[in-house]
Design an enzyme around this catalytic site. Structure first.
Site, PDB file in Angstrom:
ATOM      1  N   PHE C 123       0.870  -1.279   0.011  1.00 50.92           N
ATOM      2  CA  PHE C 123      -0.061  -0.017   0.026  1.00 50.92           C
ATOM      3  C   PHE C 123       0.911   1.068   0.080  1.00 50.92           C
ATOM      4  O   PHE C 123       2.058   1.190   0.575  1.00 50.92           O
ATOM      5  CB  PHE C 123      -0.807  -0.002   1.059  1.00 50.92           C
ATOM      6  CG  PHE C 123      -2.344   0.189   1.067  1.00 50.92           C
ATOM      7  CD1 PHE C 123      -2.982  -0.794   0.088  1.00 50.92           C
ATOM      8  CD2 PHE C 123      -3.087   0.975   1.383  1.00 50.92           C
ATOM      9  CE1 PHE C 123      -4.183  -0.961  -0.332  1.00 50.92           C
ATOM     10  CE2 PHE C 123      -4.493   0.964   1.235  1.00 50.92           C
ATOM     11  CZ  PHE C 123      -5.146   0.187   0.390  1.00 50.92           C
ATOM     12  N   GLN C 236      -7.629  14.694   4.250  1.00 51.05           N
ATOM     13  CA  GLN C 236      -7.244  13.920   3.142  1.00 51.05           C
ATOM     14  C   GLN C 236      -7.938  13.688   1.868  1.00 51.05           C
ATOM     15  O   GLN C 236      -9.258  13.384   2.218  1.00 51.05           O
ATOM     16  CB  GLN C 236      -6.716  12.123   3.799  1.00 51.05           C
ATOM     17  CG  GLN C 236      -6.133  11.491   2.541  1.00 51.05           C
ATOM     18  CD  GLN C 236      -5.415  10.354   3.161  1.00 51.05           C
ATOM     19  OE1 GLN C 236      -6.624   9.375   3.538  1.00 51.05           O
ATOM     20  NE2 GLN C 236      -4.437  10.162   3.458  1.00 51.05           N
ATOM     21  N   HIS C 238      -8.420  11.623  -1.080  1.00 48.00           N
ATOM     22  CA  HIS C 238      -8.058  10.231  -1.629  1.00 48.00           C
ATOM     23  C   HIS C 238      -7.920  10.435  -3.031  1.00 48.00           C
ATOM     24  O   HIS C 238      -8.598  11.143  -3.704  1.00 48.00           O
ATOM     25  CB  HIS C 238      -9.057   8.995  -1.127  1.00 48.00           C
ATOM     26  CG  HIS C 238      -8.424   7.765  -1.673  1.00 48.00           C
ATOM     27  ND1 HIS C 238      -8.080   7.466  -2.632  1.00 48.00           N
ATOM     28  CD2 HIS C 238      -8.309   6.605  -0.652  1.00 48.00           C
ATOM     29  CE1 HIS C 238      -7.820   6.083  -2.397  1.00 48.00           C
ATOM     30  NE2 HIS C 238      -7.481   5.977  -1.522  1.00 48.00           N
ATOM     31  N   LEU C 252     -15.057   5.909  -3.338  1.00 49.80           N
ATOM     32  CA  LEU C 252     -13.733   5.231  -3.199  1.00 49.80           C
ATOM     33  C   LEU C 252     -13.355   4.108  -4.304  1.00 49.80           C
ATOM     34  O   LEU C 252     -14.324   3.227  -4.533  1.00 49.80           O
ATOM     35  CB  LEU C 252     -13.620   4.891  -1.990  1.00 49.80           C
ATOM     36  CG  LEU C 252     -12.001   4.722  -1.546  1.00 49.80           C
ATOM     37  CD1 LEU C 252     -11.286   6.152  -1.820  1.00 49.80           C
ATOM     38  CD2 LEU C 252     -11.724   4.032  -0.227  1.00 49.80           C
ATOM     39  N   GLU C 255      -6.812   2.052  -2.958  1.00 44.82           N
ATOM     40  CA  GLU C 255      -5.570   2.090  -3.178  1.00 44.82           C
ATOM     41  C   GLU C 255      -4.967   0.585  -3.686  1.00 44.82           C
ATOM     42  O   GLU C 255      -3.862   0.661  -4.262  1.00 44.82           O
ATOM     43  CB  GLU C 255      -4.842   2.583  -1.875  1.00 44.82           C
ATOM     44  CG  GLU C 255      -3.246   3.134  -2.228  1.00 44.82           C
ATOM     45  CD  GLU C 255      -2.875   3.884  -0.835  1.00 44.82           C
ATOM     46  OE1 GLU C 255      -3.905   4.711  -0.488  1.00 44.82           O
ATOM     47  OE2 GLU C 255      -1.857   3.793  -0.681  1.00 44.82           O
ATOM     48  N   ARG C 311      -0.736   9.337  -0.086  1.00 48.59           N
ATOM     49  CA  ARG C 311      -1.936   9.852  -0.828  1.00 48.59           C
ATOM     50  C   ARG C 311      -1.743  11.538  -0.942  1.00 48.59           C
ATOM     51  O   ARG C 311      -2.697  11.815  -2.395  1.00 48.59           O
ATOM     52  CB  ARG C 311      -3.337   9.671   0.094  1.00 48.59           C
ATOM     53  CG  ARG C 311      -3.476   8.145   0.184  1.00 48.59           C
ATOM     54  CD  ARG C 311      -4.674   7.858   1.040  1.00 48.59           C
ATOM     55  NE  ARG C 311      -4.932   6.487   0.929  1.00 48.59           N
ATOM     56  CZ  ARG C 311      -5.847   5.751   1.694  1.00 48.59           C
ATOM     57  NH1 ARG C 311      -6.441   6.378   2.615  1.00 48.59           N
ATOM     58  NH2 ARG C 311      -6.034   4.290   1.619  1.00 48.59           N
ATOM     59  N   HIS C 377     -11.757  12.310   1.897  1.00 48.24           N
ATOM     60  CA  HIS C 377     -11.885  10.847   2.189  1.00 48.24           C
ATOM     61  C   HIS C 377     -11.739  10.690   3.820  1.00 48.24           C
ATOM     62  O   HIS C 377     -12.315   9.818   4.433  1.00 48.24           O
ATOM     63  CB  HIS C 377     -10.712  10.089   1.692  1.00 48.24           C
ATOM     64  CG  HIS C 377     -10.606   8.635   2.000  1.00 48.24           C
ATOM     65  ND1 HIS C 377     -11.760   7.789   1.907  1.00 48.24           N
ATOM     66  CD2 HIS C 377      -9.401   7.911   2.485  1.00 48.24           C
ATOM     67  CE1 HIS C 377     -11.326   6.346   2.193  1.00 48.24           C
ATOM     68  NE2 HIS C 377     -10.188   6.736   2.598  1.00 48.24           N
ATOM     69  N   ARG C 412      -2.371  10.783   6.388  1.00 49.89           N
ATOM     70  CA  ARG C 412      -2.673   9.337   6.794  1.00 49.89           C
ATOM     71  C   ARG C 412      -2.216   8.557   5.713  1.00 49.89           C
ATOM     72  O   ARG C 412      -2.550   8.760   4.684  1.00 49.89           O
ATOM     73  CB  ARG C 412      -4.056   9.046   7.416  1.00 49.89           C
ATOM     74  CG  ARG C 412      -4.367   7.586   7.406  1.00 49.89           C
ATOM     75  CD  ARG C 412      -5.859   7.166   8.237  1.00 49.89           C
ATOM     76  NE  ARG C 412      -6.945   7.434   7.193  1.00 49.89           N
ATOM     77  CZ  ARG C 412      -7.052   6.409   6.163  1.00 49.89           C
ATOM     78  NH1 ARG C 412      -6.567   5.388   6.409  1.00 49.89           N
ATOM     79  NH2 ARG C 412      -8.010   6.541   5.539  1.00 49.89           N
TER      80      ARG C 412
END
Lengths: 258, 251, 600
Positions: C123, C236, C238, C252, C255, C311, C377, C412
């Site tokens: 990730f 954040q 995304h 979404l 990822e 991100r 996000h 994050r």
């Protein structure tokens, strides 16, 4: 929401939505602008924003992952967020009704507490001791079957469509429903589990009420093969335990616990 | 609190009644034809072909005896002696149960369409609790399959010499389809490995279970194909026996 | 109105929210012997956790034995641009593996390695494949496991019950008041401790991956009773949300698509991420396609692909590509996995992505590229808590999960959210239980206070001017999207403040139609309070923070400024006025600083 009125190409959605509560109600017609890619839930939200601010509807993720927005669209149990408007004929009036198996709260919202009560009756996961090295070893081929069951998003469409309780309310106390047969199957086939739920399945859960007419499988938005992969295998294990003296004698052909 | 007060059998607008109607038609026709054919007690053998409705032929007075279990005192149709096995197998089959509960019992006729009967106890009581003996019919159908394969093999034997007729191919296809039907059955799937909780420990049974699972996904299609074919096989042999048609010989 | 009847319940610990953090907190408080209630706005099991896709970050070392908590700690701190609360990051990295294994004890089934252990996937921002996962529906597995555990323990759950205000007595929390969504009847909880696990506030923004529940309830309520919020400007976006069709915009795209080999392409077919590698990550990021591709197979001898940068970097890069005219037809970029992985692999690893695109956008991701763009996000900021106890500044009040701030710093990492929920959910539950077991019995609230709050809740039914709550919410979302979005500037944010002031005034004139029984218009009217409070706090913080870092990018201050490199932007409410201040971060011990600064 409200901006739907501005965009779009002049197309309209004609909806017939149930309004009312347990004391009574009726279908009411609404027309709202239609945008590309809209799903039924979008249209319901437009109705809320433009015509009926108090239209009761349950929803969360709007992406088919939480299983909140179950309803009956043109008579078919569906997730509203995964029912695209372009699957209907242009100009067709689309009927949206609450799910019919559970008591009506208001409009499209029903009291699904039956399911939460049934969930409490299921004997929980009971793992065997860890490996000698302190780990848990499970292999992908052992959990593939169970992972299919874990896809369940608890939309309760299978419970809604199951005629055992949909058409025969009196069976509710003695029947857990497809969602919970899937749940029990996921525990019974769990490679680490040591509990035995076959007696429970046959008695309290009422597995025998199921006549495998497969509507649960047909409506499952997660495409879980509820009947073939959980209910019938559980019926077969119940047969081994309770209806097949030879298998009991041989023992070897039975499930883990027999 | 009560459920929503919609007093229609269903709100579905599609042709939900079509499927149950076709099933009634299909199963009805087969039931009528097979009963008629089984009661004929004749014209079920046209050398070297034996109709699957009469195989294995277990009475001494058979047109073509498979195993002479029943003496000359037995003079009813020999089909009765064995047809209860495939009949029972299909009657208790998980697919056919779905098909006839829906189309004959209207329980339910289609999804989200109200049941016809007001009461319902499913398979918890007599007679439907007997559906649980499905696997015994599976076991019992295995020797029948063996005979059908035997019939297919001797269908190459034209009075002592090797040959191949259209009937031979019909019989082979029949045996193959009925085998596929039997081995794709849910009970078979369970017996092969469905009862296990760890496949890692039993790789052989896992493999078998995997193959049966693949077949099982097509169980409905196989059920219909094999049903139609077994009927046509009987028709073919019967027409030969009557002399209405001639067998097409390739070799 | 005032004098309206209500039911009362007594508990030791009340947990508000039933996502990962709330359920884990409830289980822990129960196990510690407290009479515990879990309250949730939706049905049990529908909380936002269910939508988490990729996995739970935990340095178990099942795939890469080199992995350990120190590497995870380093990744988290670097991903957060060192604005993280170091102690939270340390506890998080150390305890995450145990929390994952605990889920397995409760019946969770993660994908497996060939040795039968939990498989871990790559990730963004994580040095090693570290995310325990179940295909692309890890959140579902997690919430179902916790939910079933809570049910089997017999913990009381109040479903579709919306907590609106915290009750205070003598400077400490004494309970909460809210309403049943179904009946509209009021409900009061008297308790010794409250754990807030209400999640984030993404519904302030227009394009978001968040559900309606994310209305900033915990942040709003905590601020109301005197708790501090930190870093509310760190939001954040995304990088990969769906962009087409309009009705699904923002949903979404995990990822995991990139973790499993998907790459980002602009309309010219260029893998543009190679042009956006920041200095900070140069040493550990591949600078050519050959190395980036080889990295999927051989992580020892290759550096990671820039598609998997943190991100914030990827979201800004996509934003720039689209602005430069290299976007797709619908204003996104392409995310393609079909050109690199076969259909079987995609279906096995990303089944719900396949269905999402197939059913909502008519796109077959095993054959075509997806169109993606940034979507709101997650909020890194939130209620300030003590790292070791999750306690807020208000005695008896705890916070865990997205509602709390600190762990993630300025940005994050994917996968760190689910582990955050488990680690700090447990800690919050434990601390709340310890506190409750030592505290005096819960006291009933003063009738005057209940009357005051009841009046506030029922006001929207009175005729005050006929404002439509849906319209106000829609306008607020547009304001935040346009003026306090992914790239910010002072003049726009000042305008946003003016507009928020207007919405506040309009919100006071909301009139809802219908009655109290399951009335979404009324529910939204009440949610506006917290939505507006969070929007205001985020905008004020963003104005104050005159630099760009992580989830906060200023057009007028495009670079990081050391002045903001070691402080939290703190928002608090005093006598009805919201103030913002800069307060220093806790000092990181030398040995941890070494880990973070070490070059690899």
């Amino acid at each position: 929401m409200a901006e739907a009125a501005v965009a779009g190409n002049g197309a309209e959605a004609k909806m017939r939505v149930w309004r009312g509560d347990a004391s009574g109600g009726e279908f009411r017609d609404y027309t709202v602008p239609l945008e590309e890619g809209m799903v039924v839930l979008d249209v319901i939200h437009s109705i809320q924003a433009m015509h009926a601010g108090d239209l009761a509807v349950r929803w969360n993720c709007k992406a088919g992952k939480c299983g909140s927005c179950s309803a009956e669209v043109n008579g078919k149990p569906r997730l509203m967020c995964m029912t695209r408007m372009n699957t209907f004929e242009p100009g067709e009036t689309i009927t949206v009704a609450p799910i019919q198996t559970f008591p009506l709260v208001r409009d499209l919202v029903t009291d699904v507490s039956y399911n939460y009560e049934k969930a409490k009756t299921i004997p929980p996961f009971k793992p065997k001791p860890k490996e000698a090295d302190g780990t848990r070893r499970m292999y992908q081929e052992d959990i593939d079957r169970v992972q299919e069951f874990h896809k369940c998003i608890e939309c309760y469409l299978c419970q809604d469509v199951c005629h055992v309780i949909r058409d025969h309310n009196e069976n509710k106390p003695s029947f857990a429903g497809p969602r919970f047969f899937v749940r029990v199957a996921s525990l019974e086939m769990h490679p680490l589990d040591t509990d035995d739920r076959l007696e429970f399945l046959r008695n309290e859960a009422g597995l025998g009420f199921c006549n495998i007419t497969k509507c649960c499988t047909e409506v499952c938005p997660e495409h879980i093969k509820i009947t073939d992969n959980s209910i019938i295998p559980m019926k077969e294990r119940v047969v081994t335990r309770f209806y097949d003296p030879i298998a009991r004698l041989l023992g070897a052909l039975g499930g883990k616990k027999s | 609190m009560s459920t929503v007060a919609i007093d229609k059998r269903t709100l579905r607008q599609d042709t939900w009644w079509l499927e149950p109607m076709l099933v009634v038609l299909g199963l009805g026709c087969f039931a009528i034809y097979s009963t008629w054919a089984a009661l004929q007690n004749g014209n079920y053998y046209a050398a070297p072909y034996l109709s699957p409705f009469y195989s294995p032929c277990l009475a001494i007075n058979c047109e073509h005896v498979s195993v002479p279990l029943f003496g000359s005192w037995y003079n009813w149709s020999p089909a009765i002696l064995i047809l209860w096995i495939p009949g029972g197998f299909r009657l208790t089959c998980y697919y056919y149960r779905k098909a006839y509960y829906r189309s004959f019992f209207w329980s339910p006729p289609a999804c989200a369409v109200r049941d016809a009967a007001s009461g319902y106890s499913g398979e918890t009581r007599f007679p439907f609790i007997l559906q649980n003996i499905h696997r015994y019919f599976f076991w019992a159908s295995l020797p029948i399959l063996a005979f059908l394969w035997w019939d297919a093999i001797i269908a190459f034997n034209f009075g002592g010499s090797f040959g191949l007729g259209l009937g031979t191919l019909v019989l082979i296809t029949n045996a193959a389809l009925l085998s596929l039907y039997s081995f794709s059955c849910h009970s078979c799937r369970h017996l092969c490995g469905g009862g296990l909780n760890s496949f890692k420990a039993a790789p052989g049974r896992y493999k078998t279970w995997g193959i049966v699972t693949k077949l099982n996904e097509k169980h409905m299609q196989i059920a219909w194909t094999s049903l139609v074919w077994v009927g046509l096989t009987d028709v073919y042999v019967r027409l030969l026996a009557h002399g209405v048609i001639q067998d097409l010989r390739f070799i | 109105m005032a004098g309206d009847s209500y039911e009362t319940h007594e508990y030791d610990v009340v947990v508000v929210g039933a996502g990962g953090a709330g359920l884990r907190a409830g289980i822990e408080a129960h196990d510690k012997g407290c009479k515990t209630a879990i309250i949730c706005k939706s049905l049990l099991g529908k909380a936002h956790t269910v939508m988490a896709e990729g996995g739970i970050a935990a340095a178990m070392g099942n795939v890469w034995p080199e992995d350990n908590w120190k590497v995870h700690f380093r990744d988290t701190m670097r991903g957060g641009k060192l604005l993280n609360n170091w102690r939270m990051a340390q506890i998080h990295a150390q305890q995450a593996p145990d929390r994952v294994l605990e889920l397995e004890e409760w019946g969770a089934l993660f994908d497996r390695t060939d040795e039968g252990l939990i498989l871990q996937r790559d990730f963004g921002g994580h040095r090693y494949a570290r995310l325990a996962h179940v295909g692309d529906r890890t959140g579902l597995e997690m919430i179902r496991t916790l939910q079933q555990r809570a049910v089997s323990l017999g913990i009381d759950v109040f479903m579709e019950c919306n907590v609106q205000h915290l009750l205070m007595n003598d400077g400490r929390v004494s309970g909460a008041i809210g309403y049943w969504r179904e009946s509209g009847e009021l409900i009061v909880f008297n308790c010794k401790a409250v754990v807030l696990a209400t999640g984030g506030s993404g519904k302030c923004w227009q394009v978001t991956s968040n559900s309606w529940e994310y209305s900033g309830d915990g942040m709003g309520m905590a601020m109301e009773v005197g708790a501090d919020l930190i870093d509310m400007e760190k939001v954040q976006f995304h990088p990969t949300g769906m962009v087409w069709p309009p009705s699904v915009r923002g949903i979404l795209v995990t990822e995991g698509v990139r973790g499993d080999g998907g790459t980002l392409l602009n309309s010219e077919g260029e893998r543009f991420m190679f042009n956006y590698i920041p200095e900070f990550f140069k040493a550990e990021t591949a600078d050519n396609e050959t190395e980036a591709d080889a990295w999927y197979q051989d992580k020892k001898n290759n550096r990671r692909t820039p598609d998997l940068l943190p991100r914030d970097e990827v979201a800004r890069a996509i934003n720039s590509e689209v602005k430069a005219g290299r976007g797709t037809e619908h204003g996104g970029v392409y995310l393609d996995i079909a050109n690199r992985r076969d259909a079987d692999y995609i279906m096995r690893r990303l089944p719900s992505m396949y269905h999402q695109f197939k059913e909502l956008a008519d796109v077959d991701i095993t054959k075509e590229a997806m169109e993606v763009g940034p979507t709101c996000h997650y909020i890194m900021g939130g209620v300030r808590v003590d790292a070791d106890t999750s306690a807020t500044a208000v005695p008896g009040l705890y916070a865990a999960g997205e509602v709390a701030g600190g762990l993630h710093g300025a940005n994050r990492l994917g996968g760190n959210s689910l582990s955050d929920l488990l680690v700090f959910g447990r800690i919050a539950g434990e601390s709340a239980a310890d506190y409750a077991l030592g505290a005096a019995a819960a006291t009933a609230p003063a009738p005057a206070e209940v009357d005051r709050l009841t009046t506030l809740m029922l006001e929207p039914f009175t005729d005050r001017g006929g404002e439509n709550p849906y319209a106000i919410h829609g306008d607020l979302q547009r304001t935040m999207h346009n003026l306090v979005g992914i790239i910010r500037t002072e003049s726009e944010m000042l305008k946003a403040m003016e507009e928020i002031a207007v919405y506040k005034e309009r919100a006071a004139r909301v009139k809802v139609e219908g009655g109290r029984r399951f009335n979404p218009g009324w529910h939204l009217a009440l949610d506006l309070k917290n939505l507006l409070a969070v929007a205001e706090a985020a905008t004020l913080s963003a104005l104050e923070c005159k630099e760009s870092r992580g989830g906060h990018t200023r057009d007028d201050y495009p670079d990081p400024d050391p002045r903001f490199g070691s402080v939290n932007v703190v928002t608090r409410k005093h006598n009805g006025t919201v103030s913002v201040s800069l307060e220093p971060l806790p000092e990181m011990p030398e040995e941890l600083r070494k880990i973070v600064e070490e070059q690899v």
